[in-house]
Design an enzyme around this catalytic site. Structure first.
Site, mmCIF file in Angstrom:
data_model
loop_
_atom_site.group_PDB
_atom_site.id
_atom_site.type_symbol
_atom_site.label_atom_id
_atom_site.label_comp_id
_atom_site.label_asym_id
_atom_site.label_seq_id
_atom_site.Cartn_x
_atom_site.Cartn_y
_atom_site.Cartn_z
ATOM 1 N N GLU A 256 0.833 -1.244 -0.029
ATOM 2 C CA GLU A 256 0.171 0.012 0.087
ATOM 3 C C GLU A 256 0.717 1.043 0.114
ATOM 4 O OE1 GLU A 256 -2.813 0.441 3.346
ATOM 5 O OE2 GLU A 256 -3.819 2.109 2.215
ATOM 6 N N ALA B 17 1.694 0.053 10.961
ATOM 7 C CA ALA B 17 1.501 -1.355 10.789
ATOM 8 C C ALA B 17 0.557 -1.511 9.258
ATOM 9 C CB ALA B 17 0.584 -2.127 11.616
ATOM 10 N N MET B 18 0.359 -2.716 8.852
ATOM 11 C CA MET B 18 -0.291 -2.947 7.484
ATOM 12 C C MET B 18 -1.085 -4.124 7.494
ATOM 13 S SD MET B 18 -0.851 -1.739 4.430
ATOM 14 C CE MET B 18 -2.089 -2.698 3.310
ATOM 15 N N GLU B 19 -2.376 -3.799 6.916
ATOM 16 C CA GLU B 19 -3.642 -4.999 7.079
ATOM 17 C C GLU B 19 -3.538 -5.891 6.023
ATOM 18 O OE1 GLU B 19 -4.133 -1.720 6.133
ATOM 19 O OE2 GLU B 19 -5.355 -1.379 4.833
ATOM 20 N N ASN B 20 -2.425 -6.396 5.360
ATOM 21 C CA ASN B 20 -2.554 -7.501 4.405
ATOM 22 C C ASN B 20 -3.143 -8.581 4.854
ATOM 23 O OD1 ASN B 20 -0.008 -5.744 3.205
ATOM 24 N ND2 ASN B 20 1.033 -6.647 5.089
ATOM 25 N N HIS C 255 -7.034 -1.875 15.089
ATOM 26 C CA HIS C 255 -6.958 -1.216 13.708
ATOM 27 C C HIS C 255 -6.662 -2.329 12.508
ATOM 28 C CE1 HIS C 255 -6.840 2.480 11.170
ATOM 29 N NE2 HIS C 255 -6.039 1.836 10.690
ATOM 30 N N GLU C 256 -5.694 -2.921 12.649
ATOM 31 C CA GLU C 256 -5.307 -3.679 11.621
ATOM 32 C C GLU C 256 -6.423 -4.889 11.657
ATOM 33 O OE1 GLU C 256 -3.507 -2.249 9.708
ATOM 34 O OE2 GLU C 256 -2.604 -0.740 10.996
ATOM 35 N N GLU D 104 -9.953 3.999 6.077
ATOM 36 C CA GLU D 104 -9.230 4.774 7.175
ATOM 37 C C GLU D 104 -10.108 5.253 8.153
ATOM 38 O OE1 GLU D 104 -6.393 3.100 7.776
ATOM 39 O OE2 GLU D 104 -5.724 2.547 5.857
#
Ligand code: TRP
Ligand code: ZN
Length: 853
Positions: free
Chosen positions: A119, A260-263, A295-296, A318
């Site tokens: 992203e 962080a990243m929600e992959n 959140h993720e 978001e």
């Protein structure tokens, strides 16, 4: 400067082709990593004759259409391939060098592990692709690597195959059954400690939970795991949303541009939001982990199952997911304190963004570099917009809207408007004017005048709204503003508490049968992200501090009382009069300090009086030096007026072992030390006896308000103790960055050479340079320009190293309009220098050119 063009929301077109399935094969081999992507391409626009794919810094070694070599052209950032086929299989082989990737986008190395960040538009650095969120494909992934160095080979979805390949290499295959956009793809390969657990969903499915951390850190992964399980249970109970895969993985990496990243099924986290134990992490760190893990996780439904049609719609996922994580934190802990934290982010950061050159709506109209729009406006104001809908619809109506949203759009890439339509249709509430919050930028001003007619026993509020023009938008329209207010009688009774809809430029609210003039608590709970202008008297604010039903309103009143007193003294200074503190202010604070029934964390918020940055945000132009002097004077006066109570409260709290007590204790300590050096001994004792990081850091932060020998010696003790723990050394760097003083920069320049610092790690850069520019305004804005120079040098270095981070830490420099002419001149000169760089990144170009426009 390569050609830079803005993209516009109004130019959105559905794609000509789509990709339904992609099989990726990674051969991980240092600088010679090879990626084979086999995509099933389908034409969706029958007139299209060219397939256009996105790509960046790629080396293609092979390209096949249906297994046959095919001609193609590489055109600046894109690949063009002429074909009439309605559907075909496209094979592309690319070669990558992840070791050379310091921008941390696409495939890169973090401390010996391979990892990806796709992203917003990072997938195009892995292979040529339709890298846009409205192209949803099913992915299968095969990863091959050295077995000893990379025992764990991870990707999205379920693990379907694995095996040894001989000569020390092995492979693992993954399959993700859920179609997803490329930005949710992830791969991780490395050696980790693994914390395993499981969660049984409400329909009885067992989900394996795995948290991967750097070797030796297993004992610091438990809080993240606990937070994950709480998140999963909460999303079921509050939103009726269940997890959908058999496995959920979190990997913590050292080198990461964001939180962080929600992959899908494989979240990648900054270590900062995973690792914690009582010795090394503060209560705030624990709280941050819980909220980011939440959140993720919540993105799995709001972001992944339903995703964005295009990046202008970023707030769709978001804003909504921040709202959800805020609600999660509020349900887990103190609702009032969580709300206060969210309000502070809006008032000191988002309002600043609105009044600067990058002002944009939560759904921006135009973008040069998408990475620049992961902003407090899109995220936090976006969450406020969702919260206003929640206020207007109520919990039930809002949940009905969510249900409708998922029924309509599960598996789709949609727009903010689709979300609002679902809310509207499910609740019957008309949101047509409300939609303007999505397209209009800037901070609305809500001006309220009161009048009381004793004969008619009528109390009248005249409410008017006005949004000042922003650089991106000169015309503004009236918004639909939910105004939550309470009227309070002189004996403290609540006469009324209600939400009104303000929709006109000016309108009146009349309240009858008011036997006396009530005190209004306006914009309760910050019911809209607006600047409230109401001329409160000192008595009224003190009345609210005492009697408002809402704890948030008590805090708001205390902050307003303090701010008013500061600005009054700024005026006194300008008129060369001596400063003055109203004894009623001191008494009000004393009253709260003596109120044992008041929540401790809330009282701590009251005692953390509005920061310099918050105060700067309240005015158009500021005399920074006068403001700082007035703020300091007032704090010293309040602290000395309450000295006995502060000391007593501090002593009483010293032995208590909970986060609220620690927050209050540290707030008292901070005030005492600001008032007099005589209290240094309290900080020293707290530091020496501390058995947790909140207490150690609280003592250091209180001492850090002023240079002293004790400060220096405790800081060096801290450094020796934590030299091997980078996340703690980040706190040490930030203490150095935030110490006041005219010659901070000399010390900070030396620190950039310290082994605890590195320009290639974003956490280090943010802790030292980012914190200095954003949280030490007096040193950053030194009249000689030394602060600006220091930041500019760092930005020039980071421009080529990591443009995303460079563009993030430049923020305080582009917000120069608030300051005096001399400072503005120096800030502009620094920006001109950056703009002239021969290899200026798009990220910096967008921000700097807008600032200088
Ligand atoms: N989607 C992520 C989140 O908010 C944000 C994010 C993580 C991100 N890494 C990024 C955005 C890199 C841009 C670039 O949870
Ligand atoms: Zn997010």
């Amino acid at each position: 400067m390569a050609q830079v063009k803005a993209k516009y929301l109004k130019d959105y077109r559905a794609p000509d082709h789509t990709i339904t399935q992609v099989d990726l094969s990674f051969v991980l081999d240092g600088a010679n990593t090879q990626v084979t992507a086999v995509s099933q391409v389908r034409r969706v626009n029958d007139t299209a004759k060219t397939l256009v794919l996105d790509g960046e810094s790629l080396t293609v070694s092979q390209l096949l259409v249906n297994g046959q070599a095919h001609e193609y052209r590489e055109v600046e950032g894109q690949l063009h391939l002429d074909t009439d086929l309605a559907s075909f299989e496209l094979t592309i082989v690319t070669q990558l060098d992840p070791q050379a990737n310091l921008a941390l986008e696409g495939l890169y190395m973090s401390d010996g592990a391979y990892c990806t960040q796709c992203e917003a538009e990072g997938f195009r650095r892995i292979t040529y692709f339709l890298d846009r969120p409205d192209v949803l494909a099913v992915y299968s992934v095969r990863i091959e690597a050295d077995k000893a160095a990379f025992p764990y080979l991870l990707s999205n979805g379920n693990r379907v195959d694995s095996g040894d390949l001989g000569n020390g290499r092995h492979f693992v295959c993954w399959q993700d059954p859920f179609p997803k956009p490329a930005y949710l793809f992830a791969l991780v390969a490395g050696d980790f400690d693994l914390l395993s657990d499981s969660f049984t969903t409400k329909s009885g499915r067992e989900v394996a939970l795995q948290v991967f951390v750097d070797k030796g850190n297993l004992h610091k992964a438990h809080h993240a795991m606990l937070s994950l399980k709480k998140s999963m249970a909460w999303d079921e109970s509050r939103f009726d949303l269940e997890y959908d895969l058999d496995i959920y993985m979190i990997v913590a990496v050292d080198f990461f541009n964001m939180g962080a990243m929600e992959n899908k099924g494989l979240n990648v986290f900054n270590t900062k939001y995973v690792l914690a134990d009582k010795d090394s992490a503060t209560d705030e760190d624990y709280h941050g982990i819980e909220s980011v893990v939440g959140h993720e996780y919540f993105h799995n439904w709001t972001g992944n199952r339903v995703t964005c049609r295009d990046w202008f719609q970023l707030s769709l996922k978001e804003g909504l997911t921040v709202f959800r994580d805020q609600e999660f934190s509020s349900d887990m802990g103190s609702r009032a304190v969580n709300r206060i934290h969210a309000i502070k982010v809006i008032k000191n950061q988002q309002f600043a963004e609105d009044s600067g050159p990058m002002a944009h709506a939560i759904r921006p109209d135009s973008v040069i570099e998408m990475n620049n729009f992961y902003t407090v406006t899109v995220y936090n104001k976006g969450a406020e917009v969702i919260r206003m809908m929640h206020t207007l619809l109520g919990e039930q109506g809002f949940q009905a809207g969510m249900k409708c949203y998922f029924e309509r759009h599960d598996g789709q890439a949609v727009t903010c408007d689709d979300f609002v339509a679902a809310m509207e249709d499910a609740s019957g509430v008309d949101l047509s004017q409300f939609r303007r919050w999505y397209s209009q930028s800037g901070t609305p001003e809500l001006t309220i005048l009161e009048a009381y007619d004793a004969d008619k026993q009528a109390y009248r509020l005249t409410v008017s709204q006005h949004t000042p023009a922003t650089p991106d938008q000169s015309e503004k329209l009236p918004l639909h503003i939910p105004l939550d207010l309470e009227l309070i009688a002189s004996d403290g009774r609540s006469l009324l508490s209600q939400v009104f809809s303000v929709t006109e430029t000016e309108q009146e609210l009349v309240f009858s049968e008011m036997a006396e003039r009530p005190v209004p608590s306006l914009l309760q709970n910050f019911s809209a992200p607006v600047r409230l202008k109401f001329d409160y008297s000192v008595e009224q604010l003190i009345h609210l501090m005492r009697y408002a039903s809402s704890e948030v309103a008590k805090w708001e009143a205390s902050a307003a009382l303090f701010s008013q007193a500061v600005w009054g003294n700024v005026e006194h200074l300008k008129a060369q009069q001596s400063m003055y503190v109203d004894p009623r202010l001191v008494d009000a604070v004393k009253g709260l300090l003596l109120d044992e029934a008041l929540d401790k964390a809330l009282l701590a918020e009251v005692l953390n009086f509005p920061s310099l940055n918050t105060l700067v945000e309240q005015v158009g132009q500021v005399d920074l030096d006068a403001l700082a002097a007035a703020r300091e004077f007032l704090i010293e006066e309040i602290a000395s007026g309450c000295e006995d109570e502060l000391v007593a409260r501090y002593r009483e709290l010293a032995s208590q072992d909970d986060a609220g007590a620690r927050a209050l204790k540290n707030a008292c300590l901070t005030l005492l030390l600001q008032m007099s050096d005589a209290h240094q001994v309290l900080a020293q004792r707290q530091y020496e006896q501390a058995n947790n990081m909140t207490d150690s850091l609280g003592a250091l932060a209180a001492l850090n308000q002023e240079a002293s020998q004790l400060r220096d010696s405790l800081l060096s003790d801290f450094q020796q103790k934590w030299a091997d723990t980078p996340l703690v050394m980040d706190k040490w760097l930030t203490l150095h960055a935030c110490c006041p003083g005219e010659d901070r920069v000399t010390a900070l320049r030396e620190l950039t050479l310290h082994s605890a610092f590195s320009f290639s790690n974003p956490n280090r850069v943010r802790s030292l340079i980012g914190a200095f520019a954003a949280a030490n305004p007096l040193s950053f804005h030194q009249p000689d320009g030394s602060g600006y120079r220091f930041l500019t040098e760092a930005i020039i270095k980071l421009n080529t190293l990591n443009p995303q981070v460079a563009a993030r830490i430049i923020t305080p420099l582009i917000q120069f309009k608030k300051f005096d002419e001399q400072r503005q001149k120096l800030m502009r000169a620094a920006l001109e220098e950056i703009l002239a760089l021969p290899d200026l990144s798009k990220d910096l170009y967008e921000k700097v050119s807008k600032a200088l426009a």
